[in-house]
Design a protein around this motif. Structure first.
Motif, PDB file in Angstrom:
ATOM      1  N   LEU A   1     -20.801 -14.582 -28.861  1.00 20.61           N
ATOM      2  CA  LEU A   1     -19.641 -15.389 -28.451  1.00 20.61           C
ATOM      3  C   LEU A   1     -20.085 -16.687 -27.787  1.00 20.61           C
ATOM      4  O   LEU A   1     -19.464 -17.744 -27.988  1.00 20.61           O
ATOM      5  CB  LEU A   1     -18.758 -14.569 -27.506  1.00 20.61           C
TER       6      LEU A   1
ATOM      7  N   VAL B   1     -21.193 -19.080 -30.500  1.00 19.98           N
ATOM      8  CA  VAL B   1     -20.036 -19.741 -31.135  1.00 19.98           C
ATOM      9  C   VAL B   1     -19.584 -20.911 -30.271  1.00 19.98           C
ATOM     10  O   VAL B   1     -19.262 -21.987 -30.773  1.00 19.98           O
ATOM     11  CB  VAL B   1     -18.863 -18.745 -31.323  1.00 19.98           C
ATOM     12  N   GLN B   2     -19.610 -20.712 -28.970  1.00 16.59           N
ATOM     13  CA  GLN B   2     -19.114 -21.742 -28.054  1.00 16.59           C
ATOM     14  C   GLN B   2     -20.064 -22.936 -27.928  1.00 16.59           C
ATOM     15  O   GLN B   2     -19.632 -24.080 -27.934  1.00 16.59           O
ATOM     16  CB  GLN B   2     -18.884 -21.127 -26.672  1.00 16.59           C
TER      17      GLN B   2
ATOM     18  N   PRO C   1     -22.193 -23.784 -32.563  1.00 16.28           N
ATOM     19  CA  PRO C   1     -21.440 -23.187 -33.678  1.00 16.28           C
ATOM     20  C   PRO C   1     -22.213 -23.155 -35.001  1.00 16.28           C
ATOM     21  O   PRO C   1     -22.034 -22.226 -35.793  1.00 16.28           O
ATOM     22  CB  PRO C   1     -20.188 -24.072 -33.779  1.00 16.28           C
TER      23      PRO C   1
ATOM     24  N   GLU D   1     -13.526  -9.810 -31.450  1.00 17.50           N
ATOM     25  CA  GLU D   1     -13.412 -11.225 -31.066  1.00 17.50           C
ATOM     26  C   GLU D   1     -14.562 -12.029 -31.679  1.00 17.50           C
ATOM     27  O   GLU D   1     -14.363 -13.129 -32.191  1.00 17.50           O
ATOM     28  CB  GLU D   1     -13.436 -11.311 -29.539  1.00 17.50           C
TER      29      GLU D   1
ATOM     30  N   GLN E   1     -13.825 -12.379 -35.359  1.00 17.62           N
ATOM     31  CA  GLN E   1     -12.742 -13.353 -35.599  1.00 17.62           C
ATOM     32  C   GLN E   1     -13.217 -14.779 -35.411  1.00 17.62           C
ATOM     33  O   GLN E   1     -12.698 -15.710 -36.014  1.00 17.62           O
ATOM     34  CB  GLN E   1     -11.579 -13.091 -34.648  1.00 17.62           C
ATOM     35  N   ARG E   2     -14.225 -14.963 -34.559  1.00 21.86           N
ATOM     36  CA  ARG E   2     -14.730 -16.322 -34.325  1.00 21.86           C
ATOM     37  C   ARG E   2     -15.841 -16.677 -35.312  1.00 21.86           C
ATOM     38  O   ARG E   2     -16.567 -17.649 -35.125  1.00 21.86           O
ATOM     39  CB  ARG E   2     -15.208 -16.461 -32.873  1.00 21.86           C
ATOM     40  N   GLY E   3     -16.039 -15.823 -36.307  1.00 18.48           N
ATOM     41  CA  GLY E   3     -16.919 -16.201 -37.416  1.00 18.48           C
ATOM     42  C   GLY E   3     -18.273 -15.524 -37.457  1.00 18.48           C
ATOM     43  O   GLY E   3     -19.091 -15.842 -38.333  1.00 18.48           O
TER      44      GLY E   3
END
Ligand SMILES: Cc1cc2nc3c(=O)[nH]c(=O)nc-3n(C[C@H](O)[C@H](O)[C@H](O)COP(=O)(O)OP(=O)(O)OC[C@H]3O[C@@H](n4cnc5c(N)ncnc54)[C@H](O)[C@@H]3O)c2cc1C
Length: 377
Positions: A21, A24-25, A28, A111, A114-116
């Motif tokens: 996570l 992703v932040q 990316p 999560e 869902q964020r890839g």
């Protein structure tokens, strides 16, 4: 050489999910070329009290995640005691929250997905082998190559075996059982209790009594934590736990008892090798209480930053990771908790323990509140 992935994260518990996570932040592009491997399938059982302190919430809220959306019990008072006397901490808005780990971890993994982030479940990593420019990750299904691997695979980490100098031992023993709703007394559902009375019986730790939810109904989670930091005869934890819970009218024979270790933090340990980072239990978490969820989330944040910097510099030695852990707020708190554990669990004399918990309780409370929490704020 072409690699299958830039990054492989082994394990989708809090440490692995937090690493993903955060990638992703903050990176990316790297997150798109990251694979997570998990031996189980969510929602998978995970032996754990499920208590998450506010530090975990702080980290997740910075990731835009609302912990309140996952079912949990709010613990208003955390009681720390020796033979029933000590002190309690009542923080606002909560002292800690208790989650069912299968649902909490599923939420984290969902999560990330869902964020890839690509997640492959039902795949057990067997071996990690560093190569010249990367790593080979062998699983029971296939082999993958990557530039870097994150070992977020818990206290019995397979990835850790590929890190030279990583300490062996350093694991606490825990036994846990659940009291179902029909046997759960209605009172104290907002209290979590840590009782250190078992120190006098040679245990380097405490027995806990936490509220929990079972199918949405109040239940209890009971267990015993034995750090095993100091060399002393190995105690049979079962009768000691039995004796502790008998005072509340419970008997172990009625319940299934489960055990799992927690790897504890040692600043002298190795946390990385070229192309390999460790996070969460695989690296080592809090030795005082065995608190690991918030720390696993914290390790994930540090690991993601380490990965981003490594790709930017094209330097995968990860030689600065240990220093960055030790200098981080999280590392400073882990070192303090290690010192406290070393001191507290070395004193077997119950009279001295009574002095600490009954007379000097105000000092201990002040120390815990001022120096051991709120590191992720
Ligand atoms: C009885 C008990 C009670 C506890 N109570 C609390 C508590 O109340 N509060 C708290 O903060 N902490 C508690 N802890 C500690 C907490 O559970 C851990 O510190 C935390 O789960 C660490 O997260 P992690 O992501 O590092 O590892 P884990 O949560 O263990 O996740 C590791 C993941 O990796 C997967 N995996 C493992 N090996 C492989 C492999 N070879 N290949 C692929 N996947 C693999 C696992 O299936 C798992 O999903 C408790 C621990 C125990 C044992």
């Amino acid at each position: 050489m072409q690699y299958d992935y830039d990054i492989i994260i082994v394990g989708t518990g809090p440490a692995g999910a937090s690493t993903a996570l955060h990638l992703v932040q903050i990176a990316p592009e790297l997150a798109k070329r990251t694979l997570m491997l998990e031996k189980e399938r969510h929602p998978r059982p995970k032996l754990c009290g499920g208590g998450v302190l506010q530090d975990g919430e702080f980290i997740l809220s910075r990731l835009g995640m609302d912990i309140d959306t996952v079912p949990h019990v709010v613990v208003k008072e955390a009681h720390f005691q020796f033979e029933g006397r000590g002190f309690f901490i009542a923080r606002q808005p909560v002292s800690f929250r208790v989650f069912a780990r299968d649902l909490f971890d599923q939420w984290l993994a969902d999560e990330a997905r869902q964020r890839g982030i690509q997640i492959v479940e039902g795949t057990r990593v067997r071996k990690v082998t560093p190569t010249d420019g990367g790593v080979i990750v062998e699983t029971d299904q296939a082999a993958y190559t990557a530039r870097a691997v994150v070992g977020a695979d818990g206290s019995l980490s397979v990835v850790r075996r590929a890190v030279p100098g990583a300490r062996t031992g350093h694991t606490a023993r825990l036994l846990e059982f659940y009291i179902p709703p029909e046997n759960t007394p209605p009172e104290n559902h907002d209290k979590g209790i840590f009782d250190y009375k078992v120190i006098g019986q040679g245990v380097q730790g405490y027995v806990w009594n936490f509220p929990m939810l079972s199918d949405g109904r109040p239940a209890r989670n009971r267990g015993i934590f034995d750090l095993r930091m100091h060399d002393s005869p190995l105690q049979d934890l079962r009768p000691i736990l039995q004796q502790a819970v008998a005072e509340d009218g419970q008997t172990l024979e009625d319940y299934a008892l489960h055990s799992h270790p927690i790897r504890w933090f040692d600043p002298e340990d190795s946390f990385a090798a070229p192309h390999i980072l460790l996070a969460g239990d695989a690296a080592g978490v809090d030795p005082t209480y065995g608190e690991g969820i918030s720390f696993a989330l914290g390790y994930g944040e540090l690991a993601a930053h380490e990965l981003k910097a490594a790709f930017a510099r094209d330097d995968f030695s990860f030689s600065g990771y240990k220093t960055r852990i030790l200098k981080s707020r999280m590392g400073v708190i882990l070192k303090r908790r290690r010192r406290l554990a070393a001191m507290l669990y070395s004193i077997r004399n119950p009279n001295i323990q009574r002095l600490i918990w009954w007379r000097l309780n105000f000092l201990l409370r002040w120390y815990v509140e001022t120096f051991l929490i709120d590191w992720a704020k």
